[in-house]
Scaffold this active site. Structure first.
Site, PDB file in Angstrom:
ATOM      1  N   LYS A 136       0.055   4.228   4.488  1.00 60.20           N
ATOM      2  CA  LYS A 136      -0.119   3.783   3.104  1.00 60.20           C
ATOM      3  C   LYS A 136       0.573   4.760   2.168  1.00 60.20           C
ATOM      4  CE  LYS A 136      -3.533   0.662   4.577  1.00 60.20           C
ATOM      5  NZ  LYS A 136      -4.817   0.523   5.245  1.00 60.20           N
TER       6      LYS A 136
ATOM      7  N   HIS B  89     -13.841  -1.049   6.658  1.00 63.42           N
ATOM      8  CA  HIS B  89     -12.703  -1.754   7.243  1.00 63.42           C
ATOM      9  C   HIS B  89     -13.021  -2.291   8.647  1.00 63.42           C
ATOM     10  CE1 HIS B  89      -8.541  -1.968   8.934  1.00 63.42           C
ATOM     11  NE2 HIS B  89      -8.228  -2.270   7.687  1.00 63.42           N
TER      12      HIS B  89
ATOM     13  N   GLU C 234     -15.890   4.572   3.767  1.00 68.88           N
ATOM     14  CA  GLU C 234     -14.571   4.847   3.214  1.00 68.88           C
ATOM     15  C   GLU C 234     -14.786   5.659   1.950  1.00 68.88           C
ATOM     16  OE1 GLU C 234     -12.201   1.185   2.783  1.00 68.88           O
ATOM     17  OE2 GLU C 234     -13.089   0.481   4.649  1.00 68.88           O
TER      18      GLU C 234
ATOM     19  N   ASP D 218     -13.309   7.578   5.988  1.00 72.17           N
ATOM     20  CA  ASP D 218     -11.976   6.994   6.094  1.00 72.17           C
ATOM     21  C   ASP D 218     -11.307   7.082   4.715  1.00 72.17           C
ATOM     22  OD1 ASP D 218      -9.741   5.397   6.318  1.00 72.17           O
ATOM     23  OD2 ASP D 218     -10.778   3.672   7.202  1.00 72.17           O
TER      24      ASP D 218
ATOM     25  N   SER E 212     -11.048  -0.419   0.452  1.00 71.38           N
ATOM     26  CA  SER E 212      -9.718  -1.037   0.534  1.00 71.38           C
ATOM     27  C   SER E 212      -9.588  -2.321  -0.264  1.00 71.38           C
ATOM     28  CB  SER E 212      -9.364  -1.307   1.991  1.00 71.38           C
ATOM     29  OG  SER E 212     -10.291  -2.198   2.569  1.00 71.38           O
TER      30      SER E 212
ATOM     31  N   ASN F  78       0.825  -1.210   0.000  1.00 75.56           N
ATOM     32  CA  ASN F  78       0.000   0.000   0.000  1.00 75.56           C
ATOM     33  C   ASN F  78       0.862   1.265   0.000  1.00 75.56           C
ATOM     34  OD1 ASN F  78      -2.407  -1.563   0.284  1.00 75.56           O
ATOM     35  ND2 ASN F  78      -1.961  -1.764   2.466  1.00 75.56           N
TER      36      ASN F  78
ATOM     37  N   HIS G 268      -7.195   4.906   1.617  1.00 75.65           N
ATOM     38  CA  HIS G 268      -6.666   4.583   0.291  1.00 75.65           C
ATOM     39  C   HIS G 268      -6.839   5.733  -0.701  1.00 75.65           C
ATOM     40  CE1 HIS G 268      -5.841   0.467   1.477  1.00 75.65           C
ATOM     41  NE2 HIS G 268      -6.953   0.573   2.186  1.00 75.65           N
TER      42      HIS G 268
END
Ligand SMILES: *Cc1c(COP(=O)(O)O)cnc(C)c1O
Length: 404
Positions: A252, A134, A189, A218, A193, A48, A221
Site C-alpha cells: 500500500k 480484514h 487494525e 495490523d 481498511s 492504496n 493503512h
C-alpha cells in the site's frame, strides 16, 4: 463436466441476483492519479498507493537492479536456498524503520497474517477480533483452531467483557498441569481498511495487559502515513513497544509487494520455525524485496515527509468538499468512505462517476456488511488539488443521499 458447469452457473446467478457480482477490469497503465481502464482514462481515487510510490523511479530502479543481480525468481523457500541478501536487507530495513528488535517479510500481508496467527495460537487458546478486521485475519483465526470471539467495532466494553471471560478460563498460576498455558490473542487494525477510522490503541493496550492477553495490530493503512517517522499509528500513540505483534503490508503506502511482522527477536525466530505461509512458500521475487527496501528508505527520508504532507493536504481539501456526508467513526485517514447503503445504489453511483471520468470503487458485501455499501475514496500524494476539486464536482452530481 456438464454438472460441474451447471452448479457453478447456479452459484454465479445467485451472486448476480444479490447485486454482488464482480468482474476484473483490465488496467493498462501504472498506478497514478490517472489510469487507463478498458481503453478509457479515469481520474483514479481507488488505489492504496497512498504515497504515490508504486511507480517511483527509485523503486523501479531497485527492482531492476535486483533482477539483474539475483534474477527473476528466488528458486526456493527461504528456509531451503531462497533466502537471498535482498530479503535479509529488507528484514533489517523494516526492523530499523519500525524500531523493533527484528522483522520478517512475507510474500503478502495476507500471508503474514495467516502465518503469524497460526504460529502463535491453536486449539485451547482464544483469539479475539474486532468485528471489522480484514478477511486475512478472520481466515487465519478460523484456521488456527483457537476459540474465536468477536468484539463490537472499537468497543472497549465489549472487548473487556470477552477478555474477562477468557481470563476466567485460564488456569490459576502455579496450578496448571498442562505443558503450555492457554493464550489469549487480541487482533485489531490501527486504521480500518473500509471505514478509515482509528482503533483506540492506547486503551486496547491497557486492557490486554490488565487481562494477560497479547495484541497484534495490523497497520496496513497506517504504515508510512502517521507520526514523525511515518512508522504507523501505534508508534504515533506511543504504544508500539507494548504491541507484541506489529503487522503490515508492503503493497500500500510502500508501493511494492509483500507483508511483514515486526517485534521481538524471539517472535521472528518462532515465525521462521512455525509460520506455514513462510516455510512452505517460495521466497518473494528479488525485485519485490528490493523495491520494498527502497520504499522503506524513501518513506523515512525527506521525500517521504513531503509526500506524506501532500497526501494529508489532499485529505483535508477533500474534507471540505462534502462536509455533511455521514462518515463512520473518527480519526483522519487517506480512506474516505461515503456510505450509500443499498448495493445497487452504490454501484449506480460508481457508474455515474465513471461516466464523468472519475473512478471510485463501490465496496459491497462481503467486503463490508450487507446494506452498508459505500463509495470508497482513497487519496494519494500523487493527486493534485485540482484533481480533488474535479472529484468533488463529479460526486455532487453523481450521488444521492439515501439516508437522512
Ligand atoms: C490489504 C490488507 C491486507 C493484506 O495485505 P496484502 O499485502 O495486500 O496481502 C491485510 N490487512 C489489511 C487491513 C489490508 O487492508
Amino acid at each position: 463436466m456438464q454438472r460441474f458447469e451447471q452448479a457453478l452457473a447456479q452459484d454465479l446467478a445467485a451472486i448476480q441476483a444479490q447485486g454482488l457480482h464482480r468482474a476484473l477490469r483490465r488496467v493498462d497503465a501504472p498506478q497514478g492519479p490517472r489510469i487507463s481502464i478498458d481503453g478509457h482514462t479515469f481520474l483514479n481515487f481507488s488505489s492504496n498507493d497512498y504515497l504515490g510510490l508504486a511507480n517511483h523511479p527509485a523503486l523501479k530502479e531497485a527492482a531492476i537492479r535486483a533482477v539483474e543481480r539475483y534474477g527473476a525468481g528466488a528458486g526456493a523457500s527461504r528456509l531451503i536456498c531462497g533466502s537471498l541478501a535482498v530479503h535479509h536487507d529488507l528484514d533489517e530495513a523494516l526492523a530499523h524503520f519500525k524500531g523493533t528488535e527484528a522483522a520478517l517479510s512475507f510474500s503478502s500481508g495476507y500471508a503474514a497474517a495467516m502465518g503469524a496467527i497460526g504460529a502463535l495460537v491453536g486449539p485451547g487458546d482464544v483469539i479475539v477480533l474486532d468485528r471489522l478486521v480484514h478477511a486475512c485475519i478472520v481466515d487465519a483465526a478460523r484456521l488456527s483452531g483457537a476459540k474465536l470471539r468477536v468484539f463490537a467495532h472499537n468497543d472497549l466494553e465489549s472487548l473487556e467483557t470477552i477478555l474477562a471471560w477468557a481470563q476466567r478460563r485460564m488456569p490459576v498460576a502455579g496450578s496448571e498441569n498442562v505443558s503450555r498455558r492457554p493464550r489469549v490473542l487480541v487482533v485489531t487494525e490501527s486504521v480500518f481498511s473500509m471505514d478509515g477510522d482509528h482503533a483506540p490503541l492506547r486503551e486496547i493496550v491497557d486492557l490486554k495487559e490488565r487481562h494477560g492477553a497479547w495484541l497484534m495490530v495490523d497497520e496496513a493503512h497506517a504504515t508510512g502515513l502517521y507520526g514523525p517517522g511515518r512508522r504507523g499509528l501505534a508508534d504515533t500513540l506511543g504504544v508500539s513497544d507494548r504491541v507484541e505483534i506489529q503487522m503490515g503490508t508492503l503493497g500500500k503506502a510502500l508501493g511494492s509487494s509483500g507483508g511483514y511482522i515486526c517485534g521481538r527477536r524471539a517472535l521472528v525466530e518462532l515465525l521462521v520455525n512455525r509460520a506455514r505461509t513462510f516455510i512452505f512458500s517460495t521466497a518473494p521475487v528479488p525485485a519485490a524485496a528490493a523495491a520494498a527496501s527502497a520504499a522503506v528508505a524513501l518513506v523515512a527520508s525527506d521525500t517521504g515527509a513531503e509526500r506524506c504532507a501532500a497526501v494529508w493536504k489532499r485529505v483535508s481539501e477533500f474534507g471540505a468538499v462534502l462536509p455533511d456526508w455521514p462518515r463512520p467513526g473518527s480519526g483522519v485517514s487517506t480512506i474516505v468512505p461515503l456510505l450509500i447503503g443499498a448495493e445497487e445504489e452504490a454501484l449506480a453511483a460508481a457508474a455515474r462517476l465513471r461516466s464523468r471520468g472519475v473512478f471510485v470503487p463501490a465496496i459491497r458485501y462481503p467486503t463490508v456488511a450487507r446494506g452498508e455499501a459505500r463509495l470508497r475514496v482513497t487519496l494519494t500524494a500523487a493527486h493534485s488539488p485540482e484533481d480533488v476539486t474535479e472529484l468533488g464536482v463529479a460526486l455532487k452530481n453523481a450521488i444521492k443521499r439515501t439516508s437522512p
